[in-house]
Design an enzyme around this catalytic site. Structure first.
Site, short mmCIF file in Angstrom:
data_model
loop_
_atom_site.label_atom_id
_atom_site.label_comp_id
_atom_site.label_asym_id
_atom_site.label_seq_id
_atom_site.Cartn_x
_atom_site.Cartn_y
_atom_site.Cartn_z
N ASN A 73 -2.03 0.30 6.68
CA ASN A 73 -1.70 -1.17 7.27
C ASN A 73 -0.78 -1.70 6.19
O ASN A 73 -0.72 -2.95 6.45
CB ASN A 73 -2.81 -1.74 7.96
CG ASN A 73 -3.80 -2.24 6.76
OD1 ASN A 73 -3.58 -1.92 5.53
ND2 ASN A 73 -4.91 -2.91 7.26
N TYR A 91 -12.32 -2.03 -4.11
CA TYR A 91 -12.57 -2.41 -2.75
C TYR A 91 -14.19 -2.36 -2.65
O TYR A 91 -14.75 -2.06 -1.72
CB TYR A 91 -12.12 -1.33 -1.69
CG TYR A 91 -10.71 -1.67 -1.25
CD1 TYR A 91 -10.55 -2.72 -0.58
CD2 TYR A 91 -9.61 -0.74 -1.38
CE1 TYR A 91 -9.42 -3.25 0.04
CE2 TYR A 91 -8.52 -1.27 -0.97
CZ TYR A 91 -8.31 -2.47 -0.17
OH TYR A 91 -7.14 -2.52 0.30
N HIS A 126 -2.33 -5.29 1.44
CA HIS A 126 -3.38 -5.95 1.03
C HIS A 126 -3.14 -7.41 0.80
O HIS A 126 -2.25 -7.68 0.09
CB HIS A 126 -4.23 -5.22 0.10
CG HIS A 126 -5.29 -6.29 -0.60
ND1 HIS A 126 -6.49 -6.11 -0.03
CD2 HIS A 126 -5.41 -6.96 -1.50
CE1 HIS A 126 -7.25 -7.02 -0.56
NE2 HIS A 126 -6.65 -7.56 -1.56
N LYS A 130 0.86 -1.11 -0.01
CA LYS A 130 -0.05 0.07 -0.01
C LYS A 130 0.93 1.22 0.15
O LYS A 130 2.22 1.19 0.07
CB LYS A 130 -0.85 -0.07 1.34
CG LYS A 130 -1.90 -1.25 1.38
CD LYS A 130 -2.93 -0.98 2.21
CE LYS A 130 -4.05 -2.06 2.41
NZ LYS A 130 -5.27 -2.00 3.41
N GLU A 146 -9.53 -10.40 -7.93
CA GLU A 146 -8.38 -9.32 -7.66
C GLU A 146 -7.13 -9.56 -8.57
O GLU A 146 -6.69 -8.31 -8.97
CB GLU A 146 -7.98 -9.51 -6.09
CG GLU A 146 -9.07 -9.17 -5.15
CD GLU A 146 -8.74 -9.09 -3.80
OE1 GLU A 146 -9.64 -8.80 -2.81
OE2 GLU A 146 -7.54 -9.46 -3.29
P1 ADP Z 1 -7.91 -6.82 5.43
O1 ADP Z 1 -7.18 -5.77 4.74
O2 ADP Z 1 -6.95 -7.27 6.63
O3 ADP Z 1 -8.51 -8.02 4.49
P2 ADP Z 1 -10.64 -5.84 5.42
O4 ADP Z 1 -10.91 -6.57 4.23
O5 ADP Z 1 -11.74 -6.22 6.53
O6 ADP Z 1 -9.13 -6.16 6.22
O7 ADP Z 1 -10.45 -4.12 5.30
C1 ADP Z 1 -9.81 -3.78 4.09
C2 ADP Z 1 -9.17 -2.59 4.33
O8 ADP Z 1 -9.98 -1.45 5.01
C3 ADP Z 1 -8.07 -2.86 5.74
O9 ADP Z 1 -6.82 -3.27 5.11
C4 ADP Z 1 -7.98 -1.42 6.24
O10 ADP Z 1 -7.17 -0.49 5.52
C5 ADP Z 1 -9.18 -0.76 6.15
N1 ADP Z 1 -10.25 -0.98 7.32
C6 ADP Z 1 -10.70 -2.15 7.84
N2 ADP Z 1 -11.38 -1.93 8.89
C7 ADP Z 1 -11.50 -0.57 9.30
C8 ADP Z 1 -11.70 0.16 10.20
N3 ADP Z 1 -12.59 -0.28 11.18
N4 ADP Z 1 -11.18 1.49 10.27
C9 ADP Z 1 -10.37 2.33 9.20
N5 ADP Z 1 -10.13 1.50 8.02
C10 ADP Z 1 -10.35 -0.02 7.99
MG MG Z 2 -9.71 -7.89 3.04
#
Ligand code: ADP
Ligand code: MG
Length: 142
Positions: A114, A51, A117, A11, A128
């Site tokens: 974070n 997304y 992805h 990211k 994807e």
């Molecule tokens: P992952 O990336 O671990 O698969 P998700 O698919 O649940 O997580 O969410 C996609 C992305 O959205 C996350 O990587 C994060 O950057 C963002 N995200 C998820 N939950 C939150 C939240 N509660 N607040 C802010 N950003 C979030």
């Molecule tokens: Mg995810």
């Protein structure tokens, strides 16, 4: 364990920190091979399409803004159990909950920024991967 393919994205925060090499090293040291790469800077509209599954979530707009804030590196990884292995190497979505030694524990600043992805199922991996890559871009390393 079955050979799988999965999509990884480094990211904008991790690209800006210049830790692309460190992240790819972790994949390679754990048996995953890079079979396609693409650095790109998504528009907010493109990030929104990627997304789309999250479009009803309260964080969707901020997520699209963040994912279009700078260049990303999209990759296809191949290897045994690639989907789950990548998720294990990434660590939990919220870096505060990510296990020690995971990519997010070491490189993520917050739940928004974070670092990486990773596809969450083989079915989503297929969807994807085709968002970023065509068949001719995928170079099996088996
Ligand atoms: P992952 O990336 O671990 O698969 P998700 O698919 O649940 O997580 O969410 C996609 C992305 O959205 C996350 O990587 C994060 O950057 C963002 N995200 C998820 N939950 C939150 C939240 N509660 N607040 C802010 N950003 C979030
Ligand atoms: Mg995810």
């Amino acid at each position: 364990m079955a050979i799988q393919r999965t999509l990884s994205i480094i990211k904008p925060d991790a690209v800006a920190k210049n830790v692309i090499g460190d992240i790819i090293r972790r994949f390679e040291e754990n048996g995953l091979s890079v079979i396609a790469t693409r650095m790109t800077h998504l528009s907010a509209e493109q990030a929104g399409r990627f997304y789309a599954v999250h479009k009803e979530r309260p964080f969707y707009k901020d997520l699209c803004k963040f994912m279009s804030s700078g260049p990303i590196l999209a990759m296809t990884l191949e290897g045994s159990n690639a989907v789950n292995l990548n998720r294990q190497l990434m660590g939990a979505t919220n870096p505060k909950e990510a296990e020690e030694g995971t990519i997010r524990a070491d490189h993520a600043n917050s739940i928004d920024a974070n670092a990486v992805h990773g596809s969450d199922s083989e079915e989503n991996a297929g969807i994807e991967i085709s968002f970023f890559f065509g068949d001719l871009d995928l170079n099996s390393r088996l």
